[in-house]
Design a protein around this motif. Structure first.
Motif, mmCIF file in Angstrom:
data_model
loop_
_atom_site.group_PDB
_atom_site.id
_atom_site.type_symbol
_atom_site.label_atom_id
_atom_site.label_comp_id
_atom_site.label_asym_id
_atom_site.label_seq_id
_atom_site.Cartn_x
_atom_site.Cartn_y
_atom_site.Cartn_z
ATOM 1 N N GLY A 424 -4.122 -0.402 -0.482
ATOM 2 C CA GLY A 424 -2.826 -0.329 -1.142
ATOM 3 C C GLY A 424 -2.917 -0.948 -2.520
ATOM 4 N N ALA A 425 -1.810 -0.967 -3.244
ATOM 5 C CA ALA A 425 -1.795 -1.583 -4.575
ATOM 6 C C ALA A 425 -2.183 -3.049 -4.446
ATOM 7 N N GLY A 426 -3.210 -3.458 -5.174
ATOM 8 C CA GLY A 426 -3.736 -4.806 -4.998
ATOM 9 C C GLY A 426 -4.452 -4.926 -3.668
ATOM 10 N N THR A 427 -5.470 -4.081 -3.466
ATOM 11 C CA THR A 427 -6.228 -4.108 -2.205
ATOM 12 C C THR A 427 -6.764 -5.496 -1.938
ATOM 13 N N LEU A 428 -6.641 -5.931 -0.690
ATOM 14 C CA LEU A 428 -7.093 -7.255 -0.269
ATOM 15 C C LEU A 428 -8.301 -7.124 0.643
ATOM 16 N N ILE A 429 -9.252 -8.029 0.481
ATOM 17 C CA ILE A 429 -10.437 -8.081 1.334
ATOM 18 C C ILE A 429 -10.475 -9.452 1.986
ATOM 19 N N ALA A 430 -10.389 -9.475 3.307
ATOM 20 C CA ALA A 430 -10.445 -10.729 4.061
ATOM 21 C C ALA A 430 -11.745 -10.741 4.855
ATOM 22 N N GLY A 431 -12.558 -11.755 4.631
ATOM 23 C CA GLY A 431 -13.828 -11.855 5.329
ATOM 24 C C GLY A 431 -14.197 -13.296 5.586
ATOM 25 N N PRO A 432 -15.394 -13.533 6.075
ATOM 26 C CA PRO A 432 -15.818 -14.911 6.377
ATOM 27 C C PRO A 432 -15.744 -15.843 5.174
ATOM 28 N N SER A 433 -15.920 -15.319 3.966
ATOM 29 C CA SER A 433 -15.898 -16.171 2.774
ATOM 30 C C SER A 433 -14.504 -16.396 2.224
ATOM 31 N N GLY A 434 -13.506 -15.738 2.806
ATOM 32 C CA GLY A 434 -12.148 -15.921 2.320
ATOM 33 C C GLY A 434 -11.519 -14.618 1.880
ATOM 34 N N LEU A 435 -10.535 -14.727 0.989
ATOM 35 C CA LEU A 435 -9.714 -13.593 0.574
ATOM 36 C C LEU A 435 -10.022 -13.227 -0.871
ATOM 37 N N LEU A 436 -10.205 -11.933 -1.125
ATOM 38 C CA LEU A 436 -10.394 -11.431 -2.478
ATOM 39 C C LEU A 436 -9.399 -10.324 -2.758
ATOM 40 N N VAL A 437 -9.072 -10.152 -4.047
ATOM 41 C CA VAL A 437 -8.130 -9.131 -4.482
ATOM 42 C C VAL A 437 -8.839 -8.206 -5.451
ATOM 43 N N CYS A 438 -8.656 -6.910 -5.264
ATOM 44 C CA CYS A 438 -9.171 -5.923 -6.217
ATOM 45 C C CYS A 438 -8.031 -5.507 -7.141
ATOM 46 N N PRO A 439 -8.118 -5.827 -8.433
ATOM 47 C CA PRO A 439 -7.009 -5.524 -9.339
ATOM 48 C C PRO A 439 -7.078 -4.131 -9.951
ATOM 49 N N TYR A 440 -8.045 -3.331 -9.540
ATOM 50 C CA TYR A 440 -8.233 -2.012 -10.144
ATOM 51 C C TYR A 440 -7.649 -0.928 -9.248
ATOM 52 N N GLY A 441 -7.730 0.317 -9.712
ATOM 53 C CA GLY A 441 -7.127 1.433 -8.996
ATOM 54 C C GLY A 441 -5.838 1.854 -9.654
ATOM 55 N N ASN A 442 -5.313 3.022 -9.242
ATOM 56 C CA ASN A 442 -4.144 3.573 -9.910
ATOM 57 C C ASN A 442 -3.397 4.499 -8.957
ATOM 58 N N PRO A 443 -2.163 4.895 -9.311
ATOM 59 C CA PRO A 443 -1.364 5.737 -8.415
ATOM 60 C C PRO A 443 -1.946 7.117 -8.157
ATOM 61 N N GLY A 444 -2.915 7.538 -8.961
ATOM 62 C CA GLY A 444 -3.566 8.806 -8.696
ATOM 63 C C GLY A 444 -4.325 8.809 -7.377
ATOM 64 N N MET A 445 -4.570 7.634 -6.833
ATOM 65 C CA MET A 445 -5.278 7.513 -5.560
ATOM 66 C C MET A 445 -4.367 7.809 -4.373
ATOM 67 N N ALA A 446 -3.105 8.067 -4.642
ATOM 68 C CA ALA A 446 -2.163 8.404 -3.571
ATOM 69 C C ALA A 446 -2.319 9.887 -3.221
ATOM 70 N N SER A 447 -3.482 10.233 -2.708
ATOM 71 C CA SER A 447 -3.762 11.599 -2.298
ATOM 72 C C SER A 447 -4.772 11.571 -1.157
ATOM 73 N N GLY A 448 -4.835 12.656 -0.415
ATOM 74 C CA GLY A 448 -5.650 12.699 0.786
ATOM 75 C C GLY A 448 -7.133 12.543 0.515
ATOM 76 N N GLY A 449 -7.817 11.844 1.400
ATOM 77 C CA GLY A 449 -9.260 11.729 1.354
ATOM 78 C C GLY A 449 -9.800 10.509 0.647
ATOM 79 N N MET A 450 -8.940 9.759 -0.057
ATOM 80 C CA MET A 450 -9.433 8.590 -0.799
ATOM 81 C C MET A 450 -10.062 7.558 0.145
ATOM 82 N N GLY A 451 -9.430 7.319 1.284
ATOM 83 C CA GLY A 451 -9.977 6.364 2.238
ATOM 84 C C GLY A 451 -11.288 6.838 2.841
ATOM 85 N N ASP A 452 -11.441 8.140 3.029
ATOM 86 C CA ASP A 452 -12.683 8.686 3.565
ATOM 87 C C ASP A 452 -13.835 8.447 2.597
ATOM 88 N N VAL A 453 -13.571 8.634 1.310
ATOM 89 C CA VAL A 453 -14.589 8.382 0.301
ATOM 90 C C VAL A 453 -14.973 6.906 0.289
#
Length: 510
Positions: A424-453
């Motif tokens: 989602g907007a501001g993708t979060l990654i939670a793992g053994p080392s803690g929490l990270l935020v990805c500040p990149y990406g855009n609304p053009g990703m709101a289309s089918g198949g992005m998660g599969d890629v």
């Protein structure tokens, strides 16, 4: 400094990856403590307020150098104080300043009162807020509520924010757009829509996820001379990923490298009638440098796979028995794209869970985990839910997930283990080392198949690097930056998941 470590292995792995470019992110309470300690160390609180307002003024001037009028909306407390000092600086620089106060100056206290008196001494007028007031400035400065807000905006503050947004003028938000929750990025009823947010001392996690990307505009972080990481007992609540990691991670390959060094990814997906998702994942894995990619899919999808990407070794399987040794021959199993929730998909997921290989689970793989493997936990898997899938895994509603995305990501990782990507907007990654935020990406990703890629990219990097957590950070970065590159070239509308692989390939090559 965030230290990123990985096992030394063949392929594209590096033995030690360090970066001081990852920005630490804090909660509002943590930033408040940093502020208190800075003042306790000998810096006067009002001097710190003046420093913040001066930084905001420079940010304003850099973005709107031609502006000759400004409206400054001031609340109570230190955020309002920043606004009052800003108004004084603007007036001293020759701008016509409209100062709108939502708390009477004679009711202010301490540094906020000093700030208001400074603005008055600089010749700035005082327009108490009322619903018929017209905001006359070319640019509006939001100094209404700050980071201390912990409930829905109400009363005159709500009215002022609505009027500010309706004015349709560029807005500079001081520290945070008023109405936005500093710890979660959720809108608390109503929030200011800023063109730029200048934030101080410690960057706030709530500026980078949830609803925040639609409200913050550009972020201008000003530490005000405070070295937050010098306080070891105040560890950041999260870290902000930076694209500079890619240059550190993707070094030139050894001239003697061969495909066996680059890992083997197996994609399990594409139930009868749902072949496209698995093909997208497979091709993405190949483009991200996996030495070998196998696809186990419904037999009717094999011809399409061979035509789309003949480098992928496609196997038509009618059930788990026909997988043979494929799972054991792979380094990573990606399961979920186009999987379906029927008997075929259940059998494929069970086969993946029966191995000790690293797993990437997406889409219907996650839905099946929620419905059939509710208590299963692994440390060597990556789960990639969007908010709806995360809600099913946690047994709550998507609204509750979005209300506090950091808490949801952490809870899911604690319950299920491994590494979790809350998309989602501001993708979060939670793992053994803690929490990270990805500040990149855009609304053009709101289309089918992005998660599969993304799943295919994850599989490829895990296979090459022989570890999970860093690979997740890097794959998430590459995925988002590839989408940004595609949008920059062709626009956001019409961006396809299949566009990302070629951009990603460029990103990971030195």
């Amino acid at each position: 400094m965030l230290t990123l470590t990985s096992q030394h292995a063949k392929g594209d792995s590096v033995s030690l990856l360090r970066s001081s470019t990852l920005r630490p992110l804090y909660t509002a309470e943590q930033v408040g403590e940093l502020d208190r300690r800075t003042i306790a160390s000998g810096i006067d609180g009002f001097a710190l307020m003046q420093r913040a307002a001066s930084s905001a003024w420079h940010s304003f001037r850099a973005r709107w150098p031609q502006a000759r009028t400004v409206s400054v909306l001031c609340g109570g407390g230190n955020n309002g104080g920043d606004g009052h000092v800003f108004a004084a600086l603007a007036a001293q620089s020759g701008l016509k300043v409209q100062r709108v106060t939502l708390k009477p100056i004679n009711e202010l206290k301490d540094d906020a009162l000093k700030a208001a008196e400074l603005a008055t001494a600089a010749g700035v007028g005082d327009d108490p807020w009322h619903t018929d007031l017209v905001l006359s400035g070319e640019v509006i400065v939001d100094a209404l509520l700050g980071t201390g807000l912990n409930g829905e905006v109400a009363g005159r503050f709500r009215d002022a924010i609505q009027a500010l947004n309706a004015a349709a003028k560029p807005v500079l938000a001081i520290d945070i757009p008023s109405g936005l929750a500093a710890d979660t990025g959720a809108v608390l009823g109503v929030a200011v829509q800023a063109a730029c947010t200048v934030t101080f001392i410690g960057d706030k996690i709530g500026l980078h996820t949830g609803d925040a990307p639609a409200y913050i505009g550009e972020i201008d972080f000003r530490p005000l001379g405070v070295k937050s990481q010098a306080y070891f007992d105040i560890p950041p609540t999260a870290w902000r990923l930076n694209e500079s990691l890619l240059a550190e991670a993707f070094k030139p390959r050894l001239r003697t490298a061969h495909k066996g060094d680059m890992g083997h990814v197996l994609v399990l997906g594409g139930a009868p009638g749902f072949g496209g998702a698995a093909l997208l994942a497979s091709q993405a894995a190949a483009r991200l440098g996996a030495g070998k990619v196998s696809l186990a899919t419904a037999p009717e999808h094999v011809v399409a796979s061979l035509m789309r990407c003949p480098e992928v070794m496609a196997h038509g399987v009618r059930g788990a028995a026909e997988l043979g040794e494929l799972p054991e021959q792979s380094d990573v199993v990606v399961v979920g794209p186009g999987l379906g929730q029927g008997a075929w998909g259940q059998a494929m997921l069970q086969s993946a869970l029966n191995t000790d290989k690293s797993l990437v689970i997406d889409a219907d793989g996650l839905n099946l985990l929620a419905s059939h493997w509710a208590d299963t936990r692994r440390e060597n898997w990556v789960l990639t839910p969007h908010p709806g899938e995360a809600a099913r895994l946690l047994g709550i509603s998507p609204t509750e997930v979005q209300a506090d995305r950091p808490a949801a990501a952490r809870a899911l990782q604690q319950q299920r283990g491994g590494t979790v990507i809350l998309k989602g907007a501001g993708t979060l990654i939670a793992g053994p080392s803690g929490l990270l935020v990805c500040p990149y990406g855009n609304p053009g990703m709101a289309s089918g198949g992005m998660g599969d890629v993304l799943s295919g990219m994850l599989g490829a990097l895990i296979a090459q690097r022989h570890e999970n957590e860093e690979s997740v950070w890097l794959a998430t970065l590459v995925h988002a930056l590839a989408a940004d590159a595609g949008a920059a070239k062709h626009g956001e509308r019409g961006l396809l998941a299949s566009d990302l692989a070629s951009y990603a390939c460029s990103l990971i090559n030195p």
